[in-house]
Motif scaffolding. Structure first.
Motif, mmCIF file in Angstrom:
data_model
loop_
_atom_site.group_PDB
_atom_site.id
_atom_site.type_symbol
_atom_site.label_atom_id
_atom_site.label_comp_id
_atom_site.label_asym_id
_atom_site.label_seq_id
_atom_site.Cartn_x
_atom_site.Cartn_y
_atom_site.Cartn_z
ATOM 1 N N GLN A 425 -62.789 103.365 94.989
ATOM 2 C CA GLN A 425 -61.757 102.499 95.563
ATOM 3 C C GLN A 425 -62.146 102.059 96.978
ATOM 4 O OE1 GLN A 425 -58.331 105.137 94.863
ATOM 5 N NE2 GLN A 425 -57.438 103.493 93.640
ATOM 6 N N GLN A 426 -62.758 102.981 97.712
ATOM 7 C CA GLN A 426 -63.233 102.658 99.054
ATOM 8 C C GLN A 426 -64.305 101.570 98.985
ATOM 9 O OE1 GLN A 426 -65.189 105.959 100.949
ATOM 10 N NE2 GLN A 426 -65.061 105.071 103.004
ATOM 11 N N ASP A 428 -64.729 99.424 96.547
ATOM 12 C CA ASP A 428 -64.179 98.194 95.982
ATOM 13 C C ASP A 428 -63.636 97.262 97.064
ATOM 14 O OD1 ASP A 428 -63.268 96.766 93.401
ATOM 15 O OD2 ASP A 428 -61.408 96.884 94.566
ATOM 16 N N ARG A 429 -63.186 97.843 98.180
ATOM 17 C CA ARG A 429 -62.618 97.042 99.272
ATOM 18 C C ARG A 429 -63.666 96.170 99.951
ATOM 19 N NH1 ARG A 429 -58.818 101.412 102.553
ATOM 20 N NH2 ARG A 429 -57.212 101.683 100.927
ATOM 21 N N GLY A 495 -60.531 98.060 91.647
ATOM 22 C CA GLY A 495 -59.643 99.036 92.265
ATOM 23 C C GLY A 495 -58.644 99.681 91.337
ATOM 24 N N LYS A 562 -52.362 101.626 90.491
ATOM 25 C CA LYS A 562 -53.108 101.455 91.739
ATOM 26 C C LYS A 562 -52.967 102.730 92.546
ATOM 27 C CE LYS A 562 -54.995 97.278 92.595
ATOM 28 N NZ LYS A 562 -56.280 97.050 93.261
ATOM 29 N N GLU A 568 -59.709 108.328 104.412
ATOM 30 C CA GLU A 568 -61.098 107.891 104.318
ATOM 31 C C GLU A 568 -62.020 108.780 105.141
ATOM 32 O OE1 GLU A 568 -63.637 103.781 105.114
ATOM 33 O OE2 GLU A 568 -61.455 103.722 104.900
#
Length: 606
Positions: A425-426, A428-429, A495, A562, A568
């Motif tokens: 997910q990190q 994907d940003r 995501g 989601k 992080e």
């Protein structure tokens, strides 16, 4: 009989019937007619003779194996005879300016009766020669649909068969009291017990491919109580591709009793992102990874890269796929450990895949409780290595195989899978690659499944060990899991966490009881013992927590969530510093991180 002899015999018989019928039909109507001098008769006979053989050739009447003739073959005879009569009528009108309707009508009926009769005699001769004199087992077929009818026909025609079909059972009331292929439809499943006694049934064959698990359970219970062994037909897809014959029956498996309606895939969307592309699968030698490879090959990728650490498992799936898809798909076996970052980058750079399925992982819950650092190395660092390589070399779609144990995890394995989700997910940003995860429950038949363990315990005479009588799990089959993974790639926007609607959770103790019955034993013969919950195990599993659930499925049986990515800095710390921590510190850290709890400050400040 050789093909040439068969062809000559049938053509000779048909010629005799065609010419004889037109002469007889004229003689019936005009007994005093000079048959050998009438121009009308001659024109009609020649036309019938020529057109019949032309249409017989057109409809392949001389190429049919008449010992297996059915309604379809009789329909072809009807077409050939009718068209030849119509052509004769047209010729009569052109050359004689008249059509002898009564004569042609009689000839048409005689052609149908005699030509069809010859084929019927051929079929009866075959059945008589191949009749079976040995004692056959009276067999009841559950399901009077297309599959059941096919089974009945196959059994009747097989001269090496053991079973004699005597009747059908079907819940469709419109079929009750009818006869299908000569067998009566007795009623619904409520008549099974009475039918067993009435006909002396020794075998039951379940021939309903779409049968629900609950109905199958009911039928199997009735059979078990009556002391009759029930078997099920193979999967229709296996029959269609020639892998199995329809009469190669198999025993009912526990997967059948737990199964649900098959997932309907969006074929066009999958083909769009797989066909003609390069696909890479990590953990390709494992139970899930290898099945993903099999399913993907159905969509004709240009190249399939098999990445795995164990050479034997990679070799086996490579040979299987090469034999099945030789010449159409390039299969490339790559030995490599996902913990080896440079190796992952090397493979990605060389083959430039369009799609990556990341199935490699440590999945054994109790083992990972004792080895938390190894779980982090493989499930977290390994995932980051593969994901970073995918990002660097512009992979279109990256699909992570996750687990229901990633939801509110109480164990190291589940926590590391949730952290792996956080990592993609990190990425994907900031990446052009679409990173998604797919969560599902326990997979029946996989290496870590309870089924192999239960079967081994039954083989040893018991007891079966179950952790707790209240423990439940979600279950799915390997093909189901693989199809979900493939469909997720087609649905990916980036995501997401995709989840299959897995129905109701199943009690492990019920699974054990089913397996005992399927193995031919009773609960008195094979005992069940409760061993207590093992380290890291949960009593119940979840697929999405309350913050992640979307009410409506994005696709039939597929939900989307989601999962919120937070902390992080802690994820980065774990990746960079986990080797400096002790095992118990790693365990505490990943559990807190995955469950959004505050980690020990001194660990984060190191």
């Amino acid at each position: 009989m050789t093909y040439k002899k068969r062809l000559s015999l049938l053509m000779l018989l048909d010629s005799f019937i065609v010419l004889g019928s037109i002469y007889v039909s004229y003689f019936i109507l005009v007994p005093n007619l000079n048959l050998y001098t009438t121009a009308t008769l001659t024109i009609s006979a020649v036309t019938l003779f020529v057109t019949h053989h032309l249409f017989a050739y057109q409809f392949h009447l001389y190429k049919k194996a008449w010992e297996y003739a059915s309604i379809h073959e009789l329909t072809l005879i009807f077409k050939a005879v009718t068209l030849s009569i119509l052509c004769t009528a047209i010729i009569q009108f052109i050359f004689i300016q008249d059509i002898y309707f009564r004569t042609l009508g009689i000839a048409w009926m005689m052609h149908l009766l005699l030509i069809g009769g010859v084929r019927l005699v051929w079929r009866m001769k075959h059945d008589w020669i191949n009749r079976i004199d040995t004692e056959l087992k009276p067999t009841l077929i559950i399901g009077a649909g297309a599959a059941g009818t096919m089974v009945a026909k196959q059994l009747k025609q097989d001269n090496k068969r053991e079973f004699d079909p005597v009747a059908f059972v079907d819940d469709d009331k419109r079929k009750h009291k009818l006869e299908i292929v000569g067998l009566p439809v007795l009623g619904g499943k409520e008549v099974i017990k009475g039918s067993i006694e009435k006909f002396g049934i020794q075998k039951i064959i379940i021939a309903i491919p779409s049968l629900r698990a609950s109905d199958l359970q009911d039928i199997y219970t009735i059979c078990k109580e009556s002391g009759i062994k029930a078997q099920i037909i193979p999967k229709i897809e296996d029959v269609m591709v020639g892998k199995l014959s329809v009469n190669q029956f198999r025993d009912v498996e526990v997967e059948d009793l737990l199964g649900r309606e098959p997932i309907q895939l969006n074929i066009s969307s999958i083909s769009e992102y797989v066909k003609g592309k390069t696909v890479l699968v990590t953990g390709a030698g494992g139970s899930i990874g290898s099945e993903i490879c099999r399913q993907i090959c159905k969509f004709n990728p240009k190249k399939l890269i098999l990445v795995g650490h164990g050479e034997n498992s990679i070799y086996h799936i490579e040979m299987e796929l090469r034999n099945k898809f030789a010449g159409s798909i390039e299969v490339v076996p790559m030995i490599g450990d996902i913990q080896d970052r440079s190796r992952m980058f090397e493979i990605m750079e060389e083959y430039q895949p369009n799609v990556v399925y990341h199935a490699a992982a440590h999945k054994h819950v109790p083992l990972m409780e004792y080895n938390p650092k190894e779980a982090v190395k493989n499930n977290v660092i390994g995932t980051k290595n593969v994901a970073d390589a995918a990002d660097t070399f512009n992979v279109d779609t990256f699909v992570l195989i996750s687990s229901d144990k990633a939801v509110n995890p109480t164990n190291v394995m589940g926590s590391t899978k949730r952290i792996a989700e956080m990592i993609i997910q990190q990425l994907d940003r900031i990446s052009q690659t679409k990173f998604v995860a797919v969560r599902f429950g326990n997979v029946l038949g996989s290496r870590g499944s309870v089924i192999p363990l239960f079967k081994k315990q039954i083989k040893q005479g018991g007891p079966i060990t179950v952790t707790d009588p209240k423990m439940t799990r979600y279950f799915m089959t390997i093909p189901e899991a693989s199809r979900l993974v493939i469909q997720a790639g087609a649905l990916a926007n980036g995501g997401e966490v995709f989840v299959l609607d897995m129905g109701e959770p199943v009690k492990i103790v019920d699974l054990a009881k089913n397996l005992i019955r399927l193995s031919g034993y009773s609960s008195d013969e094979i005992k069940i013992e409760y061993s207590g919950i093992r380290p890291g195990e949960k009593m119940y599993e979840e697929l999405l927590n309350d913050e992640e659930v979307h009410d409506k499925p994005i696709f039939p049986k597929i939900f989307i969530g989601k999962a919120v990515f937070e902390r992080e800095e802690e994820v980065d710390f774990l990746v960079e510093k986990f080797e400096t921590l002790r095992s118990h510190e790693v365990k505490t850290f990943v559990l807190n991180l995955a469950n959004k709890k505050e980690n020990i400050k001194q660990l984060v400040s190191k």
